[in-house]
Design an enzyme around this catalytic site. Sequence first.
Site, PDB file in Angstrom:
ATOM      1  N   CYS A 108       0.798  -1.223   0.000  1.00 15.52           N
ATOM      2  CA  CYS A 108       0.000   0.000   0.000  1.00 15.52           C
ATOM      3  C   CYS A 108       0.840   1.287   0.000  1.00 15.52           C
ATOM      4  O   CYS A 108       1.383   1.644  -1.031  1.00 15.52           O
ATOM      5  CB  CYS A 108      -0.990  -0.046   1.151  1.00 15.52           C
ATOM      6  N   HIS A 205      -3.318  -5.633   2.525  1.00 10.48           N
ATOM      7  CA  HIS A 205      -3.000  -5.776   3.944  1.00 10.48           C
ATOM      8  C   HIS A 205      -3.585  -7.101   4.402  1.00 10.48           C
ATOM      9  O   HIS A 205      -4.035  -7.914   3.605  1.00 10.48           O
ATOM     10  CB  HIS A 205      -3.674  -4.650   4.746  1.00 10.48           C
TER      11      HIS A 205
END
Length: 253
Positions: A108, A205
């Site tokens: 990310c 994630h």
Amino acid sequence: MSHVIPGSPAVTHNNGKSLRILQLYPQDMNIYGDWGNTLALARRAYKHGFEVEILDHNPGQSFPADVDIVLGGGGQDSGQSVIQDDLHANAGTLNQLAEDGAPMLVICGLYQLFGKEFRTREGEVLRGISIFDAHTVGGEERLIGNIVEDSEEFGTVIGFENHSGLTYLGEGCKPFARVSKGEGNNQSDEYEGARVHNVIGTYLHGSLLPKNPAIADYLIAKAAERKYGSFEPAAIDDSLVEKARASASSRPR
Ligand code: GLN
């Protein structure tokens, strides 16, 4: 700071060999369980018979270039802003490590900064370190939820995404996977993440690695091959992982 997994590895494979795992910027870039990737990777390497040392690097510290695997997590735009000068100070070392085949996994916020730039919604330009030929622009909407995708190298990959940045890959940059549930890099193609050398960038994630041990094994194998010339995998019982994967992939978006 450095942490050593105590005791001797349980199996004789890869005996006496060691791996050094570096977690980038855990103070500012560690949301949604990204540190769990480091713990899962260390435990997996230990099960394959390696001694494991975990290092972390935060802004202002001297950069440990003598590492075998590099991991980095996500963060708010503000966290990305905090680490950007230090990231640039170490861009040469990170690019060299990547070109030399060191395996890396960046999630990310650090995935975005391993590209060329991230232009936030407020118009701030965070310069990336250009390991990926990719750029990111801040979007209007937050792309959030469980995500499932197919990777040629790793099969079905399962995780959780939460980003407003939209990432676009350059012509020569391969995506990491094709999304089957969720959004991925942006809202105009079906791809997610990026791949170059032995570097993986992804929005997932989760933590990612406990649910996707094929990726953990890839990082360990590439590190062992680079450092020692070979990798001997141990047989690891993944029956609990399979249950976790089945449960996570059947969750609603
Ligand atoms: N700040 C970035 C975005 O929202 C990264 C978010 C994250 O790392 N989860 O696009």
